[in-house]
Write a protein that holds these residues in place. Sequence first.
Motif, PDB file in Angstrom:
ATOM      1  N   CYS A 165     -26.718  12.621 196.023  1.00  0.00           N
ATOM      2  CA  CYS A 165     -25.260  12.800 196.086  1.00  0.00           C
ATOM      3  C   CYS A 165     -24.523  12.373 194.823  1.00  0.00           C
ATOM      4  N   GLU A 167     -22.775  12.377 191.250  1.00  0.00           N
ATOM      5  CA  GLU A 167     -22.043  13.441 190.540  1.00  0.00           C
ATOM      6  C   GLU A 167     -22.683  13.686 189.176  1.00  0.00           C
ATOM      7  N   LYS A 170     -26.578  19.204 188.804  1.00  0.00           N
ATOM      8  CA  LYS A 170     -27.569  19.576 189.822  1.00  0.00           C
ATOM      9  C   LYS A 170     -27.565  21.084 190.028  1.00  0.00           C
ATOM     10  N   SER A 172     -28.475  24.502 192.567  1.00  0.00           N
ATOM     11  CA  SER A 172     -28.475  24.872 193.977  1.00  0.00           C
ATOM     12  C   SER A 172     -29.908  25.067 194.453  1.00  0.00           C
ATOM     13  N   THR A 210     -28.569  20.347 194.805  1.00  0.00           N
ATOM     14  CA  THR A 210     -27.532  20.143 195.815  1.00  0.00           C
ATOM     15  C   THR A 210     -27.823  21.053 196.995  1.00  0.00           C
ATOM     16  N   GLY A 212     -25.278  21.854 199.138  1.00  0.00           N
ATOM     17  CA  GLY A 212     -24.002  22.432 199.553  1.00  0.00           C
ATOM     18  C   GLY A 212     -22.834  21.596 199.067  1.00  0.00           C
ATOM     19  N   GLU A 213     -21.645  21.981 199.489  1.00  0.00           N
ATOM     20  CA  GLU A 213     -20.421  21.339 199.008  1.00  0.00           C
ATOM     21  C   GLU A 213     -20.099  20.043 199.746  1.00  0.00           C
ATOM     22  N   THR A 214     -20.582  19.896 200.993  1.00  0.00           N
ATOM     23  CA  THR A 214     -20.221  18.722 201.797  1.00  0.00           C
ATOM     24  C   THR A 214     -21.311  17.666 201.740  1.00  0.00           C
ATOM     25  N   ARG A 215     -20.923  16.453 202.074  1.00  0.00           N
ATOM     26  CA  ARG A 215     -21.874  15.333 202.108  1.00  0.00           C
ATOM     27  C   ARG A 215     -22.593  15.345 203.453  1.00  0.00           C
TER      28      ARG A 215
END
Length: 234
Positions: A165, A167, A170, A172, A210, A212-215
């Motif tokens: 997680c 920043e 990363k 996809s 990553t 996706g966009e959410t944690r």
Amino acid sequence: MQLFYSPDISKNQEQFTFSKEESRHIVKVLRKKDGDILHITNGKGDVFTAVILIAAIKSCTVEIKEVVTQNPLNYNLHLAVAPTKMNDRYEWFLEKATEIGISTITPIICDHSERKVIKEDRFEKILQSAMKQSLSAYLPKLNPAIAFKEFLKQDFNGALYIAHCEETNKKSLKKELQTNTDITILIGPEGDFSTKEIELALTNNFIPVTLGETRLRTETAAIVACHSVAFVNE
């Protein structure tokens, strides 16, 4: 179709006798009797069609009539996932990953892990139950829990990914995945991997990705990764 599991049954047998525990379940609980048909897997891809010869509570014996081998997955997915604080969340992951399709699972103990002991016997039973429920003939391999640093010391084949997680730069996971290959994916604990662990993984050729966009929670991230690999290989 109801699927039974016994790791001891093999192709070269004409008859097979279940363990005392499984015999009791078949005869006493399910009320199976002489002449009934059973479907059995050894967890190695084989499905046996058998007829009950002796429906004894302590030693249910069957005669094997046919053996069919299921096609294996066209990929080998190894998920190394940190144990969750609540055991039931990890158990949910084990169940769903088995239903979706997975080859190997390794619980990894990380710097931020709140749980460092797992119930290996219970986890194994959950994998077996999920395999039977989904009518799969392949039982995923559950490795013993291992420290993250020790896990990275082994030799790996195929594509290597770490989902974290922080920043940083990363890629996809879905765009990186390729079909028909060995894949190892690292999923950290609720507190994520430590910076040192991420750096160590990168030095061992793991690609940061990553999901996706959410944690995501640990178990959710593991299922997203598992399904992404299955989807790409459809």
